[in-house]
Design a protein around this motif. Structure first.
Motif, mmCIF file in Angstrom:
data_model
loop_
_atom_site.group_PDB
_atom_site.id
_atom_site.type_symbol
_atom_site.label_atom_id
_atom_site.label_comp_id
_atom_site.label_asym_id
_atom_site.label_seq_id
_atom_site.Cartn_x
_atom_site.Cartn_y
_atom_site.Cartn_z
ATOM 1 N N THR A 196 0.944 -1.303 -0.026
ATOM 2 C CA THR A 196 -0.017 0.048 -0.051
ATOM 3 C C THR A 196 0.973 1.162 0.018
ATOM 4 O O THR A 196 2.014 1.350 0.626
ATOM 5 C CB THR A 196 -1.035 0.044 1.366
ATOM 6 O OG1 THR A 196 -1.710 -1.154 1.212
ATOM 7 C CG2 THR A 196 -1.859 1.160 1.370
ATOM 8 N N TYR A 197 0.409 2.214 -0.681
ATOM 9 C CA TYR A 197 1.250 3.428 -0.777
ATOM 10 C C TYR A 197 0.635 4.651 -1.168
ATOM 11 O O TYR A 197 -0.750 4.436 -1.691
ATOM 12 C CB TYR A 197 2.385 3.191 -2.225
ATOM 13 C CG TYR A 197 1.706 3.267 -3.442
ATOM 14 C CD1 TYR A 197 1.999 4.430 -4.196
ATOM 15 C CD2 TYR A 197 1.230 2.206 -4.101
ATOM 16 C CE1 TYR A 197 1.427 4.624 -5.524
ATOM 17 C CE2 TYR A 197 0.638 2.086 -5.111
ATOM 18 C CZ TYR A 197 0.833 3.566 -6.057
ATOM 19 O OH TYR A 197 0.497 3.550 -7.299
ATOM 20 N N ARG A 198 1.067 5.933 -0.761
ATOM 21 C CA ARG A 198 0.275 7.062 -1.012
ATOM 22 C C ARG A 198 0.725 7.622 -2.442
ATOM 23 O O ARG A 198 1.924 7.792 -2.277
ATOM 24 C CB ARG A 198 0.563 7.919 0.112
ATOM 25 C CG ARG A 198 -0.133 9.393 0.067
ATOM 26 C CD ARG A 198 -1.752 9.162 0.127
ATOM 27 N NE ARG A 198 -1.928 8.458 1.308
ATOM 28 C CZ ARG A 198 -2.010 8.994 2.792
ATOM 29 N NH1 ARG A 198 -2.218 10.362 2.779
ATOM 30 N NH2 ARG A 198 -2.563 8.424 3.632
ATOM 31 N N SER A 210 -5.322 5.858 -0.611
ATOM 32 C CA SER A 210 -4.316 5.178 -1.028
ATOM 33 C C SER A 210 -4.411 4.117 -2.117
ATOM 34 O O SER A 210 -5.561 3.989 -2.398
ATOM 35 C CB SER A 210 -3.871 4.343 0.501
ATOM 36 O OG SER A 210 -3.529 5.319 1.408
ATOM 37 N N LYS A 211 -3.363 3.494 -2.717
ATOM 38 C CA LYS A 211 -3.284 2.658 -3.773
ATOM 39 C C LYS A 211 -2.423 1.589 -3.434
ATOM 40 O O LYS A 211 -1.640 1.469 -2.475
ATOM 41 C CB LYS A 211 -2.914 3.392 -5.127
ATOM 42 C CG LYS A 211 -3.911 4.415 -5.763
ATOM 43 C CD LYS A 211 -3.499 4.740 -6.793
ATOM 44 C CE LYS A 211 -4.404 5.860 -7.629
ATOM 45 N NZ LYS A 211 -3.814 6.187 -8.846
ATOM 46 N N GLN A 212 -2.812 0.289 -4.078
ATOM 47 C CA GLN A 212 -1.937 -0.957 -3.817
ATOM 48 C C GLN A 212 -1.095 -1.277 -5.186
ATOM 49 O O GLN A 212 -1.552 -0.902 -6.262
ATOM 50 C CB GLN A 212 -2.661 -1.828 -3.386
ATOM 51 C CG GLN A 212 -3.348 -1.595 -2.056
ATOM 52 C CD GLN A 212 -4.227 -2.970 -1.673
ATOM 53 O OE1 GLN A 212 -4.755 -3.630 -2.422
ATOM 54 N NE2 GLN A 212 -4.283 -3.397 -0.375
#
Length: 313
Positions: free
Chosen positions: A195-197, A289-291
């Motif tokens: 997971t990242y911003r 957030s995205k993955q």
């Protein structure tokens, strides 16, 4: 005298390149002129200048004799990697199989090769192979890469990745470097979800927060200006009674109006800045957030993470 003549003829045979007919294009004629000049310089022992002329000639008109003549000059200059590369190219060319100096070139090739290191590169098909930031071909490479004795950086770049290793080359030895992507029993490399911003979230929050800080700064500045104007108004009032249209009254009113305007601007700055700073904090916290899938790196071993470089074979 006869011996000298025979030696001169031998050198010319060794550096043979046929002359063209009168209808040869101009750029070919110029290439042949430079080639002949290179042979003359070689005969005079001016090997650096001869190599330069051969390079110029071969760039315009590559022939089966280019690799041989370049290798000869480079051999004299101790440029072992270039000499070995060009001698191998000459020996592999089917057009040179009946060339009289071939046996001598084979001996010179062995000498140059013994003073170089060689690298065998394993990389994904169609990957670009780079040694010390110089392209050496597209995988799979069909031959070894000649390198100077010492350490070298070898990289393979393919459509969705790359891999790099460092290799130590020794004279007369061959080393292998495996730049294939990491796999497990032939299966694709293991991955994990991360997971990242997104960068956009931080950028927008930063811009909004920066504008908010500017607003607060303006609020502070106008607040100071308002305080100063109030002080000026009090001092002007102490000079006498405000009876319009007296100068003292006009001065007092100017300071009072300035104090009021600055106070209003200060409040607007504080409120706007505070709202924007609050919005920036909210954005930083709640921005979605995205993955993404990332390859799990193999555990490092004593040779540096699986890039094992072996010695002589």
């Amino acid at each position: 005298m006869m011996i000298r003549t025979q030696a001169a003829v031998a050198v010319l045979l060794f550096l043979t390149a046929g002359m063209a007919s009168a209808d040869t294009p101009d750029h070919i004629k110029e290439a042949e002129r430079r080639f002949e000049e290179g042979k003359r310089l070689y005969g005079e022992g001016k090997y650096t200048e001869a190599r330069t002329r051969f390079l110029e000639a071969c760039a315009a008109n590559p022939t089966e004799f280019c690799a041989k003549n370049l290798g000869m000059a480079e051999h004299k200059l101790g440029m072992w990697v270039d000499a070995a590369t060009h001698f191998r190219e000459y020996l592999d060319d089917p057009r040179t199989r009946s060339d009289p100096p071939r046996a001598d070139i084979e001996g010179r090739f062995k000498e140059a090769r013994a003073k170089c290191g060689e690298v065998v590169v394993t990389a994904p098909a169609s990957a670009k192979v780079v040694v010390d930031k110089k392209d050496v071909g597209i995988a799979p490479l069909t031959q070894t890469v000649f390198v100077e004795v010492g350490e070298h950086e070898v990289t393979a770049r393919w459509a969705d990745g790359e891999k790099t290793a460092r290799v130590a080359a020794h004279a007369g030895e061959t080393v292998r470097v495996d730049l294939a992507p990491p796999t497990t029993n032939g299966a694709p490399p293991p991955t994990k979800t991360e997971t990242y911003r997104p960068a956009a979230g931080w950028i927008v929050a930063g811009v909004v927060g920066g504008i908010g800080l500017v607003g607060v700064g303006l609020g502070i500045g106008f607040g100071v200006a308002s305080s100063n104007a109030i002080g000026d108004a009090k001092r002007s009032a102490s000079l006498g009674i405000c009876v319009s249209p007296s100068a003292a009254c006009n001065t007092f009113r100017d300071h009072a109006n300035s104090a009021s305007s600055s106070a209003t601007a200060s409040i607007v700055g504080y409120v706007t800045g505070g709202v924007l700073l609050g919005a920036a904090v909210v954005m930083a916290v709640v921005w979605p957030s995205k993955q993404r899938a990332v390859v799990v790196a193999p555990s490092a071993d004593a040779h540096g993470g699986g890039l094992v470089l072996t010695g002589r074979f």
